[in-house]
Design an enzyme around this catalytic site. Structure first.
Site, mmCIF file in Angstrom:
data_model
loop_
_atom_site.group_PDB
_atom_site.id
_atom_site.type_symbol
_atom_site.label_atom_id
_atom_site.label_comp_id
_atom_site.label_asym_id
_atom_site.label_seq_id
_atom_site.Cartn_x
_atom_site.Cartn_y
_atom_site.Cartn_z
ATOM 1 N N ASP A 47 -20.205 1.764 -9.859
ATOM 2 C CA ASP A 47 -18.891 2.383 -10.078
ATOM 3 C C ASP A 47 -17.787 1.400 -9.718
ATOM 4 O OD1 ASP A 47 -17.307 5.288 -10.114
ATOM 5 O OD2 ASP A 47 -16.421 3.841 -8.727
ATOM 6 N N HIS B 299 -8.057 7.905 -13.394
ATOM 7 C CA HIS B 299 -8.166 7.627 -11.960
ATOM 8 C C HIS B 299 -7.387 8.620 -11.091
ATOM 9 C CE1 HIS B 299 -9.173 3.979 -9.208
ATOM 10 N NE2 HIS B 299 -9.276 5.111 -8.555
ATOM 11 N N TYR C 55 -9.308 -1.985 -9.136
ATOM 12 C CA TYR C 55 -10.039 -2.713 -8.101
ATOM 13 C C TYR C 55 -9.946 -4.221 -8.312
ATOM 14 C CZ TYR C 55 -12.393 1.809 -7.223
ATOM 15 O OH TYR C 55 -12.695 3.120 -6.966
#
Length: 280
Positions: A49, A116, A54
């Protein structure tokens, strides 16, 4: 409930999703990230994931490529998740963000693509883009992250395709019981991020007591609690021994009494942002 590391849950569209995976939040690009993925896959993990925010999708992709070669397995044997960030929510911008993610990962498709955060006035158009990607076969399953019940109800009022997954902060201090019930009723699989509360629970007296009782680590007790609640979980680690430890959950079971004791630790405390009050 999953019974071994490569066991899966079946999402509402029939897609099979591993019940345990590796999370890479806050893991920077570089050799440690690549090695973490190689170690996880070598030890039996089949779910990875990540997310565009990120900043590590290229490293994740490299780790996946090396892991496939190391272990002689196919791309189809892995379940890869990424997420569209807030700045890219919108129909065309979400489609473009998806293309950027798969390019960085070096993949032809994703197994799961998530919105998200529930940014007001934006997530419905983004969801329309995810529906397009799903209908075109570019992604095996679509879902959301950090959506609370009222966000889901709002989205369901316009969605042609129901979200298949909701990935949320979930741990013994934030048990999200109403959301867990609602997701089950709607056929939406709940998935836990920050299942260990970013390490804040590892010295909790009740959890230490239970760890001693079962001969397990506190992390294993918490992750087993997730499993027995039917919640998919993605603990993060870059250390091989922790990756192995986090998966050693299938040779014991928590009693109903001990499950209830852990449930009783709930204080509705978050380590991450409040989905109803965030400013990014």
């Amino acid at each position: 409930m999953i019974r071994h590391l490569q066991d899966t849950v079946t999402l509402r569209n029939g897609t099979r999703m591993p019940g345990l995976g590796l999370g890479v939040f806050k893991v920077e690009e570089g050799a440690a990230l690549v090695q973490a993925i190689r170690s996880a896959v070598a030890h039996g993990y089949r779910s990875i994931d990540t997310a565009s925010i990120y900043g590590n999708e290229r490293g994740v992709g490299e780790g996946i490529r090396q892991a496939l070669l190391d272990n002689g397995i196919r791309r189809e044997d892995l379940f890869v998740t990424s997420k569209v960030w807030n700045a890219d929510l919108g129909y065309e911008s979400t489609l473009a963000a998806y293309e950027e993610s798969v390019e960085k990962l070096g993949l032809d498709y994703l197994d799961l693509y998530l919105i998200h955060w529930p940014v007001k006035e934006k997530y419905k158009e983004a969801w329309r883009a995810l529906e397009t990607l799903y209908q075109e076969g570019r992604v095996k399953a679509i879902g959301v992250s950090n959506f609370q019940i009222h966000h889901l109800e709002d989205l369901l009022s316009v969605a042609r395709i129901k979200p298949m997954v909701d990935q949320v902060e979930f741990h013994p201090r934030l048990t999200q019981k109403p959301l867990l019930r609602f997701s089950r009723e709607q056929g939406i699989q709940l998935e836990a991020w920050s299942p260990l509360m970013q390490g804040e629970l590892l010295e909790h007296p009740t959890l230490l007591e239970l760890a001693a009782k079962y001969g397990k680590s506190v992390a294993q007790i918490i992750l087993r609690w997730d499993v027995q609640h039917g919640v998919v979980t993605i603990p993060k680690s870059t250390k091989e021994h922790r990756i192995v430890e986090n998966a050693a959950l299938f040779d014991f079971a928590l009693s109903e009494e001990d499950m209830n004791r852990i449930d009783g630790l709930n204080q509705d405390v978050r380590v991450g942002p409040d989905p109803d009050n965030f400013d990014f």
